[in-house]
Design a protein around this motif. Structure first.
Motif, PDB file in Angstrom:
ATOM      1  N   HIS A  34      18.237  -0.176  -1.209  1.00 12.97           N
ATOM      2  CA  HIS A  34      17.406  -0.096  -2.411  1.00 12.97           C
ATOM      3  C   HIS A  34      17.532  -1.365  -3.256  1.00 12.97           C
ATOM      4  O   HIS A  34      16.529  -1.907  -3.732  1.00 12.97           O
ATOM      5  CB  HIS A  34      17.798   1.106  -3.267  1.00 12.97           C
ATOM      6  N   SER A  35      18.751  -1.827  -3.420  1.00 15.53           N
ATOM      7  CA  SER A  35      18.981  -3.026  -4.224  1.00 15.53           C
ATOM      8  C   SER A  35      18.327  -4.249  -3.591  1.00 15.53           C
ATOM      9  O   SER A  35      17.732  -5.071  -4.292  1.00 15.53           O
ATOM     10  CB  SER A  35      20.477  -3.269  -4.399  1.00 15.53           C
ATOM     11  N   ALA A  36      18.430  -4.376  -2.285  1.00 16.28           N
ATOM     12  CA  ALA A  36      17.832  -5.529  -1.606  1.00 16.28           C
ATOM     13  C   ALA A  36      16.310  -5.501  -1.708  1.00 16.28           C
ATOM     14  O   ALA A  36      15.681  -6.542  -1.957  1.00 16.28           O
ATOM     15  CB  ALA A  36      18.260  -5.550  -0.138  1.00 16.28           C
ATOM     16  N   ILE A  37      15.718  -4.338  -1.543  1.00 19.07           N
ATOM     17  CA  ILE A  37      14.255  -4.230  -1.655  1.00 19.07           C
ATOM     18  C   ILE A  37      13.803  -4.650  -3.048  1.00 19.07           C
ATOM     19  O   ILE A  37      12.874  -5.449  -3.200  1.00 19.07           O
ATOM     20  CB  ILE A  37      13.782  -2.798  -1.330  1.00 19.07           C
ATOM     21  N   ARG A  38      14.465  -4.143  -4.057  1.00 18.96           N
ATOM     22  CA  ARG A  38      14.060  -4.455  -5.423  1.00 18.96           C
ATOM     23  C   ARG A  38      14.366  -5.912  -5.791  1.00 18.96           C
ATOM     24  O   ARG A  38      13.572  -6.563  -6.456  1.00 18.96           O
ATOM     25  CB  ARG A  38      14.722  -3.487  -6.392  1.00 18.96           C
ATOM     26  N   PHE A  39      15.507  -6.431  -5.341  1.00 18.98           N
ATOM     27  CA  PHE A  39      15.860  -7.820  -5.647  1.00 18.98           C
ATOM     28  C   PHE A  39      14.853  -8.794  -5.021  1.00 18.98           C
ATOM     29  O   PHE A  39      14.334  -9.682  -5.697  1.00 18.98           O
ATOM     30  CB  PHE A  39      17.275  -8.129  -5.146  1.00 18.98           C
ATOM     31  N   PHE A  40      14.577  -8.626  -3.741  1.00 22.53           N
ATOM     32  CA  PHE A  40      13.673  -9.569  -3.077  1.00 22.53           C
ATOM     33  C   PHE A  40      12.217  -9.367  -3.484  1.00 22.53           C
ATOM     34  O   PHE A  40      11.431 -10.313  -3.456  1.00 22.53           O
ATOM     35  CB  PHE A  40      13.843  -9.506  -1.554  1.00 22.53           C
ATOM     36  N   ALA A  63       1.551  -3.953 -10.156  1.00 31.70           N
ATOM     37  CA  ALA A  63       0.986  -2.919  -9.285  1.00 31.70           C
ATOM     38  C   ALA A  63       1.612  -2.986  -7.889  1.00 31.70           C
ATOM     39  O   ALA A  63       1.929  -1.946  -7.290  1.00 31.70           O
ATOM     40  CB  ALA A  63      -0.529  -3.076  -9.194  1.00 31.70           C
ATOM     41  N   LEU A  64       1.803  -4.187  -7.356  1.00 32.32           N
ATOM     42  CA  LEU A  64       2.436  -4.334  -6.040  1.00 32.32           C
ATOM     43  C   LEU A  64       3.888  -3.862  -6.060  1.00 32.32           C
ATOM     44  O   LEU A  64       4.349  -3.181  -5.138  1.00 32.32           O
ATOM     45  CB  LEU A  64       2.364  -5.784  -5.576  1.00 32.32           C
ATOM     46  N   VAL A  65       4.613  -4.219  -7.115  1.00 30.01           N
ATOM     47  CA  VAL A  65       6.001  -3.776  -7.247  1.00 30.01           C
ATOM     48  C   VAL A  65       6.050  -2.254  -7.344  1.00 30.01           C
ATOM     49  O   VAL A  65       6.866  -1.604  -6.687  1.00 30.01           O
ATOM     50  CB  VAL A  65       6.670  -4.438  -8.471  1.00 30.01           C
ATOM     51  N   PHE A  66       5.166  -1.691  -8.146  1.00 26.67           N
ATOM     52  CA  PHE A  66       5.119  -0.242  -8.279  1.00 26.67           C
ATOM     53  C   PHE A  66       4.833   0.417  -6.934  1.00 26.67           C
ATOM     54  O   PHE A  66       5.460   1.433  -6.583  1.00 26.67           O
ATOM     55  CB  PHE A  66       4.072   0.157  -9.317  1.00 26.67           C
ATOM     56  N   ALA A  67       3.914  -0.139  -6.162  1.00 29.95           N
ATOM     57  CA  ALA A  67       3.582   0.431  -4.852  1.00 29.95           C
ATOM     58  C   ALA A  67       4.770   0.351  -3.894  1.00 29.95           C
ATOM     59  O   ALA A  67       5.052   1.321  -3.166  1.00 29.95           O
ATOM     60  CB  ALA A  67       2.371  -0.289  -4.270  1.00 29.95           C
ATOM     61  N   LEU A  68       5.464  -0.773  -3.878  1.00 29.48           N
ATOM     62  CA  LEU A  68       6.619  -0.912  -2.988  1.00 29.48           C
ATOM     63  C   LEU A  68       7.753   0.028  -3.377  1.00 29.48           C
ATOM     64  O   LEU A  68       8.380   0.653  -2.514  1.00 29.48           O
ATOM     65  CB  LEU A  68       7.114  -2.359  -2.978  1.00 29.48           C
ATOM     66  N   VAL A  69       8.024   0.134  -4.664  1.00 31.79           N
ATOM     67  CA  VAL A  69       9.091   1.024  -5.128  1.00 31.79           C
ATOM     68  C   VAL A  69       8.711   2.483  -4.873  1.00 31.79           C
ATOM     69  O   VAL A  69       9.547   3.289  -4.455  1.00 31.79           O
ATOM     70  CB  VAL A  69       9.395   0.755  -6.616  1.00 31.79           C
ATOM     71  N   ALA A  71       6.748   3.576  -2.499  1.00 30.64           N
ATOM     72  CA  ALA A  71       6.866   3.795  -1.053  1.00 30.64           C
ATOM     73  C   ALA A  71       8.326   3.994  -0.656  1.00 30.64           C
ATOM     74  O   ALA A  71       8.638   4.860   0.177  1.00 30.64           O
ATOM     75  CB  ALA A  71       6.261   2.623  -0.286  1.00 30.64           C
ATOM     76  N   ASP A  72       9.225   3.237  -1.255  1.00 34.79           N
ATOM     77  CA  ASP A  72      10.650   3.382  -0.965  1.00 34.79           C
ATOM     78  C   ASP A  72      11.154   4.753  -1.431  1.00 34.79           C
ATOM     79  O   ASP A  72      11.907   5.426  -0.711  1.00 34.79           O
ATOM     80  CB  ASP A  72      11.426   2.253  -1.643  1.00 34.79           C
ATOM     81  N   ASP A  73      10.740   5.177  -2.611  1.00 33.65           N
ATOM     82  CA  ASP A  73      11.162   6.485  -3.110  1.00 33.65           C
ATOM     83  C   ASP A  73      10.554   7.631  -2.305  1.00 33.65           C
ATOM     84  O   ASP A  73      11.208   8.658  -2.088  1.00 33.65           O
ATOM     85  CB  ASP A  73      10.817   6.633  -4.592  1.00 33.65           C
ATOM     86  N   LEU A  74       9.313   7.483  -1.858  1.00 36.32           N
ATOM     87  CA  LEU A  74       8.704   8.508  -1.002  1.00 36.32           C
ATOM     88  C   LEU A  74       9.425   8.610   0.342  1.00 36.32           C
ATOM     89  O   LEU A  74       9.605   9.709   0.883  1.00 36.32           O
ATOM     90  CB  LEU A  74       7.226   8.216  -0.779  1.00 36.32           C
ATOM     91  N   ASN A  75       9.841   7.468   0.863  1.00 30.39           N
ATOM     92  CA  ASN A  75      10.611   7.465   2.101  1.00 30.39           C
ATOM     93  C   ASN A  75      11.907   8.246   1.913  1.00 30.39           C
ATOM     94  O   ASN A  75      12.302   9.034   2.787  1.00 30.39           O
ATOM     95  CB  ASN A  75      10.900   6.029   2.536  1.00 30.39           C
ATOM     96  N   ASP A  76      12.571   8.057   0.785  1.00 28.68           N
ATOM     97  CA  ASP A  76      13.790   8.816   0.502  1.00 28.68           C
ATOM     98  C   ASP A  76      13.500  10.302   0.340  1.00 28.68           C
ATOM     99  O   ASP A  76      14.285  11.137   0.767  1.00 28.68           O
ATOM    100  CB  ASP A  76      14.463   8.288  -0.762  1.00 28.68           C
TER     101      ASP A  76
END
Length: 117
Positions: A34-40, A63-69, A71-76
């Motif tokens: 999670h930290s690596a996804i958000r940092f990069f 909007a792109l950051v929101f979509a990526l985050v 997607a990561d939370d939905l995966n969890d």
């Protein structure tokens, strides 16, 4: 280069205090991912794309950051991992901002080196 090193050192110190205050164990596999996804994401999209290169508009990057985050939370969520808490959100915002700051100052340093040649 001094600014980039300062951002890294200040970020590491703040990361220690943020993780201690929020009681987050950073060195678990889930939190590292999670930290690596958000940092990069912050490093590339916000730090380089928005603030340094001005190739992406701020609202598009948000909007792109929101979509990526999301997607990561939905995966969890689909893996039955509960990572959606206030503490994890604060930690994620910190990682985004730290990545954005480092991306901006590192690209600024690279540009200065290229201009000197």
């Amino acid at each position: 280069m001094k600014a980039s090193i300062a951002v890294v050192l200040v970020g590491l110190v703040l990361l220690y205090f943020v993780d201690s205050a929020l009681k987050i164990q950073l060195f678990s596999l889930e939190m590292l991912a999670h930290s690596a996804i958000r940092f990069f994401t912050g490093f590339i999209l916000i730090g380089i794309g928005v603030f340094y290169a001005h190739k992406i508009k701020l609202m598009t990057a948000v909007a792109l950051v929101f979509a990526l985050v999301l997607a990561d939370d939905l995966n969890d969520y689909f893996r039955d991992i509960n990572s959606f808490s206030f503490e994890d959100t604060l930690h994620g915002i910190f990682m985004l901002l730290w990545g954005a700051g480092l991306g901006y100052f590192l690209m600024k340093h690279v540009q200065q080196k290229l201009d000197q040649e």
